[in-house]
Design a protein around this motif. Structure first.
Motif, short mmCIF file in Angstrom:
data_model
loop_
_atom_site.label_atom_id
_atom_site.label_comp_id
_atom_site.label_asym_id
_atom_site.label_seq_id
_atom_site.Cartn_x
_atom_site.Cartn_y
_atom_site.Cartn_z
N UNK A 55 0.82 -1.20 0.00
CA UNK A 55 0.00 0.00 0.00
C UNK A 55 0.86 1.26 0.00
N UNK A 56 1.93 1.24 0.79
CA UNK A 56 2.85 2.37 0.86
C UNK A 56 3.49 2.65 -0.49
N UNK A 57 4.00 1.61 -1.13
CA UNK A 57 4.68 1.81 -2.40
C UNK A 57 3.77 2.38 -3.47
N UNK A 58 2.55 1.88 -3.56
CA UNK A 58 1.63 2.37 -4.58
C UNK A 58 1.17 3.79 -4.28
N UNK A 59 0.94 4.10 -3.02
CA UNK A 59 0.61 5.47 -2.66
C UNK A 59 1.77 6.40 -3.02
N UNK A 60 3.00 5.90 -2.84
CA UNK A 60 4.17 6.69 -3.21
C UNK A 60 4.18 7.03 -4.68
N UNK A 61 3.81 6.08 -5.53
CA UNK A 61 3.75 6.36 -6.97
C UNK A 61 2.72 7.44 -7.29
N UNK A 62 1.56 7.42 -6.62
CA UNK A 62 0.52 8.38 -6.92
C UNK A 62 0.92 9.80 -6.48
N UNK A 63 1.50 9.91 -5.29
CA UNK A 63 1.96 11.23 -4.82
C UNK A 63 3.09 11.73 -5.71
#
Length: 384
Positions: A53-61
């Motif tokens: 979840x962290x990694x994918x949120x990082x891509x969006x930000x």
């Protein structure tokens, strides 16, 4: 901070951020798909889920930050052309996505041909990258990992509409207030979802009565879409990245320790046990929980790139992050057979699957993704 062509200078630290996000998602998937999670303590399994979840949120930000930093209006900047922007985004994501989506479709045609023929809408949604824009539980997902690209494409469509309002923020204080509001909005939505979940699920069940004998399945599918994959909630992470880039362009750099503090906060959120009776945290972890720290990390890394961010291997992984992500079902899942034969071999299998994914991803990026993008952009460049 511009080049002689008016384009903004490359921010090395954000390349390192992208490479790290790719490794985080890859690690989370490798452990989740290959390790014997049934033997792990429940808190450890929850932390592994949060890692992805962290990694994918990082891509969006990061996507919001980079796109606004690149295309923000300003003196000496090239004019923003929506058509050219759309073509560049298409060139960036579709060649490798289309190739691997077709590969996934071929697997379906071999194993379950009736699924494809019975659900043409699923094929259209998959190939048009709109599969996350609607909740359609009865429609099979032909390329499940492609959901993040579908959500990202929605961000691309709204970016031209959001670019001017974010650029109009006149000061650092206005930028900070905007970023805070964009972080608060999804958290308030998460609180409402957590509080209203029984009513929301009843609404979903009323519209999909075929799941009356499989309510648990519908609950899982609806929760996943509502809180994790749909672009209408996750666009706030993208917007937060845009507002953070505006702060950066206004001269906000933050203290030298900002990146380290953000990394420590993210590590704490991943590792900390969540109270079992606080449903809100489970909802927020699926979308906006990590965004404040990720935005701070982007701001800190944009201003002060650590030395490893300039390494050639890091830059190569950053450039191949899309290929590395989309390849994972093909290069990770076969390694899950090894622990079935040798139960204690899962660490070796996970490491082997990750190494294979990175190696094939780098090759795919070099041989397919980058050349196809160049050809598409050359095709769309005005003659003369």
């Amino acid at each position: 901070m511009q080049t002689d062509r008016g384009k903004p200078a490359f921010l090395t630290g954000l390349g390192g951020f992208r490479a790290l996000a790719a490794l985080i998602v890859l690690t989370g998937h490798a452990l989740s798909w290959i390790a014997p999670l049934a033997t792990f303590p429940a808190p450890l399994c929850a932390s592994l889920a949060r890692l992805t979840q962290l990694g994918l949120s990082g891509f969006f930000v990061l996507s919001g930050f980079v796109l606004f930093y690149t295309h923000a209006p300003g003196p000496g900047r090239p004019p923003f052309r929506p058509g050219r922007f759309a073509l560049a985004r298409l060139a960036r994501v579709y060649p490798v996505y289309g190739l691997l989506a077709l590969a996934s479709l071929a697997v379906f045609l071999v194993r379950e041909p009736e699924v494809v023929s019975a659900h043409p809408a699923s094929l259209v949604a998959c190939l048009s990258l709109t599969q996350t824009w609607f909740f359609a539980p009865a429609t099979p997902t032909l390329f499940p990992i492609g959901w993040a690209v579908s959500t990202e494409v929605f961000f691309y469509l709204v970016f031209p509409l959001l670019r001017r309002p974010i650029a109009a923020l006149p000061s650092r204080r206005a930028g900070l207030w905007a970023a805070a509001g964009l972080l608060a909005a999804p958290l308030l939505a998460d609180a409402w979802i957590a509080r209203s979940w029984p009513d929301l699920f009843a609404w979903a069940l009323a519209r999909h009565p075929g799941y009356a004998v499989a309510t648990a399945d519908l609950a899982g599918l609806f929760f996943q879409w509502l809180t994790y994959t749909n672009p209408y909630l996750r666009v706030f992470e993208f917007l937060c990245g845009m507002a953070t880039a505006r702060l950066f362009l206004l001269g906000t750099r933050g203290p030298a320790w900002l990146g380290v503090a953000a990394a420590a906060g993210l590590a704490g959120l991943v590792a900390a046990p969540f109270p079992g009776d606080w449903f809100f945290l489970s909802v927020a972890a699926n979308n906006a929980l990590f965004a404040p720290f990720l935005a701070a990390a982007c701001l800190g890394l944009a201003a002060r790139a650590p030395a490893p961010a300039a390494w050639r291997s890091v830059n190569a992984l950053a450039g191949a992050s899309l290929s590395v992500y989309l390849l994972q079902p093909f290069t990770l899942e076969p390694w899950a057979a090894l622990p079935e034969l040798f139960p204690d071999s899962w660490p070796l299998a996970a490491a082997g699957g990750m190494a294979a994914t990175v190696a094939v991803g780098l090759a795919l990026s070099r041989r397919v993704e980058a050349p196809a993008a160049r050809r598409i952009l050359a095709w769309g460049r005005p003659k003369g």
